[in-house]
Design a protein around this motif. Structure first.
Motif, PDB file in Angstrom:
ATOM      1  N   PHE A 175      36.413  43.568  31.492  1.00 44.22           N
ATOM      2  CA  PHE A 175      35.174  43.857  30.781  1.00 44.22           C
ATOM      3  C   PHE A 175      34.853  45.343  30.769  1.00 44.22           C
ATOM      4  O   PHE A 175      35.208  46.074  31.705  1.00 44.22           O
ATOM      5  CB  PHE A 175      33.998  43.147  31.461  1.00 44.22           C
ATOM      6  CG  PHE A 175      33.964  41.660  31.285  1.00 44.22           C
ATOM      7  CD1 PHE A 175      34.597  40.821  32.193  1.00 44.22           C
ATOM      8  CD2 PHE A 175      33.286  41.088  30.219  1.00 44.22           C
ATOM      9  CE1 PHE A 175      34.550  39.443  32.044  1.00 44.22           C
ATOM     10  CE2 PHE A 175      33.235  39.709  30.061  1.00 44.22           C
ATOM     11  CZ  PHE A 175      33.876  38.889  30.961  1.00 44.22           C
ATOM     12  N   PHE A 181      37.229  40.715  37.582  1.00 44.21           N
ATOM     13  CA  PHE A 181      37.984  39.490  37.822  1.00 44.21           C
ATOM     14  C   PHE A 181      38.297  39.361  39.307  1.00 44.21           C
ATOM     15  O   PHE A 181      38.831  40.284  39.926  1.00 44.21           O
ATOM     16  CB  PHE A 181      39.260  39.525  36.988  1.00 44.21           C
ATOM     17  CG  PHE A 181      40.295  38.501  37.379  1.00 44.21           C
ATOM     18  CD1 PHE A 181      41.521  38.892  37.875  1.00 44.21           C
ATOM     19  CD2 PHE A 181      40.033  37.145  37.247  1.00 44.21           C
ATOM     20  CE1 PHE A 181      42.485  37.964  38.230  1.00 44.21           C
ATOM     21  CE2 PHE A 181      40.988  36.204  37.611  1.00 44.21           C
ATOM     22  CZ  PHE A 181      42.215  36.619  38.102  1.00 44.21           C
ATOM     23  N   GLY A 212      45.627  34.550  29.709  1.00 40.49           N
ATOM     24  CA  GLY A 212      44.505  34.749  30.619  1.00 40.49           C
ATOM     25  C   GLY A 212      44.850  34.834  32.086  1.00 40.49           C
ATOM     26  O   GLY A 212      43.972  34.695  32.933  1.00 40.49           O
ATOM     27  N   TYR A 221      34.404  35.637  38.731  1.00 38.15           N
ATOM     28  CA  TYR A 221      34.136  37.043  38.460  1.00 38.15           C
ATOM     29  C   TYR A 221      32.964  37.502  39.329  1.00 38.15           C
ATOM     30  O   TYR A 221      32.052  36.732  39.620  1.00 38.15           O
ATOM     31  CB  TYR A 221      33.764  37.260  36.987  1.00 38.15           C
ATOM     32  CG  TYR A 221      34.879  36.954  36.017  1.00 38.15           C
ATOM     33  CD1 TYR A 221      35.048  35.670  35.514  1.00 38.15           C
ATOM     34  CD2 TYR A 221      35.753  37.948  35.594  1.00 38.15           C
ATOM     35  CE1 TYR A 221      36.064  35.386  34.617  1.00 38.15           C
ATOM     36  CE2 TYR A 221      36.775  37.676  34.694  1.00 38.15           C
ATOM     37  CZ  TYR A 221      36.927  36.387  34.214  1.00 38.15           C
ATOM     38  OH  TYR A 221      37.935  36.123  33.325  1.00 38.15           O
ATOM     39  N   ASP A 228      45.410  37.289  33.967  1.00 33.82           N
ATOM     40  CA  ASP A 228      44.707  38.381  34.652  1.00 33.82           C
ATOM     41  C   ASP A 228      43.207  38.308  34.433  1.00 33.82           C
ATOM     42  O   ASP A 228      42.493  39.271  34.721  1.00 33.82           O
ATOM     43  CB  ASP A 228      45.215  39.742  34.156  1.00 33.82           C
ATOM     44  CG  ASP A 228      46.666  39.972  34.516  1.00 33.82           C
ATOM     45  OD1 ASP A 228      47.367  40.663  33.763  1.00 33.82           O
ATOM     46  OD2 ASP A 228      47.113  39.432  35.550  1.00 33.82           O
ATOM     47  N   GLY A 229      42.738  37.181  33.896  1.00 36.91           N
ATOM     48  CA  GLY A 229      41.318  37.070  33.622  1.00 36.91           C
ATOM     49  C   GLY A 229      40.894  37.992  32.493  1.00 36.91           C
ATOM     50  O   GLY A 229      41.720  38.534  31.749  1.00 36.91           O
ATOM     51  N   LEU A 230      39.620  38.157  32.363  1.00 40.73           N
ATOM     52  CA  LEU A 230      39.057  39.056  31.368  1.00 40.73           C
ATOM     53  C   LEU A 230      38.777  40.402  32.013  1.00 40.73           C
ATOM     54  O   LEU A 230      38.299  40.467  33.147  1.00 40.73           O
ATOM     55  CB  LEU A 230      37.747  38.481  30.821  1.00 40.73           C
ATOM     56  CG  LEU A 230      37.874  37.268  29.896  1.00 40.73           C
ATOM     57  CD1 LEU A 230      36.576  36.469  29.876  1.00 40.73           C
ATOM     58  CD2 LEU A 230      38.252  37.717  28.496  1.00 40.73           C
ATOM     59  N   ASN A 250      46.311  33.753  40.456  1.00 42.19           N
ATOM     60  CA  ASN A 250      46.224  35.206  40.423  1.00 42.19           C
ATOM     61  C   ASN A 250      44.911  35.635  41.059  1.00 42.19           C
ATOM     62  O   ASN A 250      43.958  34.846  41.134  1.00 42.19           O
ATOM     63  CB  ASN A 250      46.304  35.725  38.984  1.00 42.19           C
ATOM     64  CG  ASN A 250      46.753  37.180  38.909  1.00 42.19           C
ATOM     65  OD1 ASN A 250      47.120  37.778  39.924  1.00 42.19           O
ATOM     66  ND2 ASN A 250      46.728  37.745  37.724  1.00 42.19           N
ATOM     67  N   MET A 276      41.709  40.430  27.014  1.00 45.96           N
ATOM     68  CA  MET A 276      42.493  39.446  27.760  1.00 45.96           C
ATOM     69  C   MET A 276      43.930  39.442  27.260  1.00 45.96           C
ATOM     70  O   MET A 276      44.172  39.386  26.050  1.00 45.96           O
ATOM     71  CB  MET A 276      41.906  38.043  27.590  1.00 45.96           C
ATOM     72  CG  MET A 276      42.623  36.981  28.410  1.00 45.96           C
ATOM     73  SD  MET A 276      41.880  35.349  28.264  1.00 45.96           S
ATOM     74  CE  MET A 276      42.533  34.816  26.695  1.00 45.96           C
ATOM     75  N   ILE A 277      44.872  39.502  28.200  1.00 46.08           N
ATOM     76  CA  ILE A 277      46.279  39.343  27.836  1.00 46.08           C
ATOM     77  C   ILE A 277      46.491  37.871  27.532  1.00 46.08           C
ATOM     78  O   ILE A 277      45.923  37.005  28.201  1.00 46.08           O
ATOM     79  CB  ILE A 277      47.192  39.799  28.983  1.00 46.08           C
ATOM     80  CG1 ILE A 277      46.994  41.290  29.246  1.00 46.08           C
ATOM     81  CG2 ILE A 277      48.655  39.506  28.657  1.00 46.08           C
ATOM     82  CD1 ILE A 277      47.735  41.782  30.479  1.00 46.08           C
ATOM     83  N   TYR A 299      38.034  30.421  36.696  1.00 44.31           N
ATOM     84  CA  TYR A 299      38.073  31.849  36.983  1.00 44.31           C
ATOM     85  C   TYR A 299      36.780  32.216  37.704  1.00 44.31           C
ATOM     86  O   TYR A 299      35.711  31.705  37.372  1.00 44.31           O
ATOM     87  CB  TYR A 299      38.140  32.665  35.684  1.00 44.31           C
ATOM     88  CG  TYR A 299      39.397  32.474  34.866  1.00 44.31           C
ATOM     89  CD1 TYR A 299      39.540  31.394  34.011  1.00 44.31           C
ATOM     90  CD2 TYR A 299      40.426  33.410  34.930  1.00 44.31           C
ATOM     91  CE1 TYR A 299      40.689  31.231  33.246  1.00 44.31           C
ATOM     92  CE2 TYR A 299      41.581  33.261  34.157  1.00 44.31           C
ATOM     93  CZ  TYR A 299      41.702  32.164  33.325  1.00 44.31           C
ATOM     94  OH  TYR A 299      42.838  32.012  32.564  1.00 44.31           O
TER      95      TYR A 299
END
Lengths: 115, 115
Positions: B105, A45, B99, A35, B101-103, A56, B95-96, A33
């Motif tokens: 924050f 993200f 993951g 960020y 959609d990433g995190l 994604n 987080m869904i 990932y």
């Protein structure tokens, strides 16, 4: 066991140039990932790669792109740099196992400065 | 879209005191996870504690515990017996499951532990 590594630590570019940031995940992790941590905007993200594919992306323009290599390391490319791209770019790795929890382990980040 | 709100930009307490950091979130998802991350001046993001949304019991990790109020969508972090090394930015994150959609924050709380 080595953690997530990122290079370079710092990167200085001028407007319009391209930047390439690199990330090596923890051994055995397949997901990377990216960020962006920009001043005033917090952590956002950017992109998710798993098994060599982009899975994604967040709400960023197409000039933010990247790839994941067969060894699961990843590159983030930022084209046509703008001043507001100045930020700390964090990479995180995890082992994707579907819709269950998988912890993301973060690298130390690359500080990109656009002049 | 998911949102995470941290309403305390900065907090300062004396060493050995107990401090509580607030976080609220908004989501329509049922399968999700909540986290508190710590980012010291060295920049490395470290996971402090996580909470699975399906678990009613509040998570605890040594001096760190959470108060998870699912109906109120509240997720606060309590640090007991605070130490100088706890000085850092603390980020609440969502987080869904999986993951993809990433995190997501929050903006962070800068916690300063005074000697």
């Amino acid at each position: 066991e080595a953690g997530v590594t990122q290079s370079p630590t710092h990167l200085i570019k001028t407007r319009g140039q391209q930047a390439t940031l690199r990330c090596s995940p923890i051994s055995g992790h397949t997901s990377v990932y990216w960020y962006q941590q920009a001043l005033g905007l917090g952590l956002q993200f950017l992109l998710w790669y798993d098994e060599g594919e982009e899975r994604n992306r967040g709400n960023f323009p197409p000039r933010f792109s990247g790839r994941q290599f067969p060894n699961y390391s990843s590159e983030l490319n930022v084209n046509a740099l703008e001043l507001e791209d100045s930020a700390l770019y964090l990479c995180a790795s995890s082992l994707f196992r579907g819709r269950v929890y998988n912890e993301q382990f973060f690298g130390p980040g690359t500080r990109l400065t656009v002049l | 879209a998911q949102t995470v709100t941290q309403s305390q930009p900065e907090m300062s307490v004396q060493e050995a005191e107990t401090v509580t950091l607030s976080c609220t979130y908004d989501t329509s998802e049922n399968n999700y996870y909540l986290f508190w991350y710590k980012q010291p001046p060295s920049r490395q993001m470290i996971l402090v504690i996580r909470q699975e949304a399906y678990k009613q019991q509040n998570a605890t990790e040594n001096r760190f515990s959470v108060n998870f109020q699912k109906a109120a969508k509240s997720f606060s972090l309590k640090i007991s017996d605070s130490q100088l090394g706890d000085t850092a930015m603390y980020f609440c994150a969502f987080m869904i499951g999986g993951g993809a959609d990433g995190l997501t924050f929050g903006k962070g709380t800068h916690l300063i532990i005074q000697p």
